[in-house]
Scaffold this motif. Structure first.
Motif, PDB file in Angstrom:
ATOM      1  N   SER A 115      -4.476  -7.090   8.134  1.00 15.57           N
ATOM      2  CA  SER A 115      -3.702  -6.098   7.383  1.00 15.57           C
ATOM      3  C   SER A 115      -3.242  -6.662   6.046  1.00 15.57           C
ATOM      4  N   ALA A 116      -2.755  -7.901   6.065  1.00 16.81           N
ATOM      5  CA  ALA A 116      -2.287  -8.536   4.831  1.00 16.81           C
ATOM      6  C   ALA A 116      -3.419  -8.693   3.824  1.00 16.81           C
ATOM      7  N   THR A 117      -4.618  -8.995   4.322  1.00 15.63           N
ATOM      8  CA  THR A 117      -5.768  -9.175   3.430  1.00 15.63           C
ATOM      9  C   THR A 117      -6.113  -7.887   2.703  1.00 15.63           C
ATOM     10  N   PHE A 118      -6.195  -6.782   3.444  1.00 18.79           N
ATOM     11  CA  PHE A 118      -6.603  -5.521   2.818  1.00 18.79           C
ATOM     12  C   PHE A 118      -5.492  -4.933   1.951  1.00 18.79           C
ATOM     13  N   VAL A 119      -4.241  -5.121   2.348  1.00 25.75           N
ATOM     14  CA  VAL A 119      -3.131  -4.664   1.507  1.00 25.75           C
ATOM     15  C   VAL A 119      -3.120  -5.434   0.191  1.00 25.75           C
ATOM     16  N   THR A 120      -3.312  -6.751   0.277  1.00 22.66           N
ATOM     17  CA  THR A 120      -3.344  -7.580  -0.926  1.00 22.66           C
ATOM     18  C   THR A 120      -4.515  -7.190  -1.823  1.00 22.66           C
TER      19      THR A 120
END
Length: 240
Positions: A115-120
């Motif tokens: 989730s953090a990867t795609f949000v970033t």
């Protein structure tokens, strides 16, 4: 350039020029392949009870195989159309095995890191499209130097870990310095996406052949995988 895979200038101008949509479609296709490969391994390992040592060896094997293939594409970008699929599958195996290892620290780490990867990535795309952060030559030079410095540290760490069973002091031991270094690497990986986006726009402006859309897609996938691994590393440190 942000990613050595797409930093070569041996890209030919063809009758059918590459487009941003073409790169997006191919990147989405490769992300889907990597996801299917990683999820397939993940659930197979859980159901079959693969040993931790086997998963660890699979992580190392797929990492070095993907790294070697990416290095080959750096010098032979015209082969990206043929090798993009096996590259994506290897990255998927790497992601799946790393996710399995991360679950030893906390079951929530893989999903949180994803989730953090795609949000970033979405945030960086927004910043790039809005012009809040501009990719200047100075920005490109500084970031490229930081990326290669980190790569050298990684190589030293791999040699020390595999050859001597040791580690670079403080940077990978889970302490406060290691956490700070991991955050720094995540920032560098995030900013490197801006260079990937800029490289795509430059390629479109130059009228590069659509066959080379695969080169840019491989480069973007490599950056996203890098971001995910660093988020996993950081979350693992925080769990400790």
């Amino acid at each position: 350039m942000a990613n050595p895979i797409i930093s070569r200038t041996e890209l030919a101008v063809g009758q059918k020029a590459m487009t941003v949509k073409g790169v997006v479609r191919k990147t989405g296709f490769m992300l889907a392949l990597s996801t299917l490969s990683g999820i397939g391994l993940f659930f197979y390992a859980l159901m079959s009870g693969l040993s931790a040592s086997f998963v660890y060896m699979l992580a190392l094997g797929s990492m070095f195989a993907a790294f070697g293939l990416g290095l080959f594409l750096t010098f032979k970008p015209q082969m990206a159309k043929t090798l993009a699929v096996p590259y994506a599958l290897l990255e998927g195996l790497f992601l799946g095995s790393v996710s399995l290892i991360a679950m030893r620290y906390a079951p929530s780490i893989p999903l949180t890191a994803l989730s953090a990867t795609f949000v970033t990535a979405a945030i960086m795309l927004g910043l790039y499209r809005s012009g809040v952060i501009k990719v200047t030559e100075k920005f490109r030079s500084i970031l490229t130097s930081a990326i290669f410095a980190i790569l050298i540290l990684y190589v030293i760490q791999w040699v020390m870990r595999l050859g001597f069973g040791s580690s670079i002091p403080y940077l990978f031991d889970g302490g406060m310095i290691a956490i700070g270094f991991s955050i720094f690497v995540i920032l560098i990986a995030s900013f490197s996406l801006l260079l990937d986006f800029d490289n795509v726009e430059r390629g479109v402006a130059m009228g590069i052949s659509s066959d080379y859309e695969w080169v840019y897609s491989v480069g973007i996938l490599a950056t996203l995988v890098w971001m995910y691994i660093e988020f996993v590393r950081l979350l693992s440190y925080l769990q400790e």
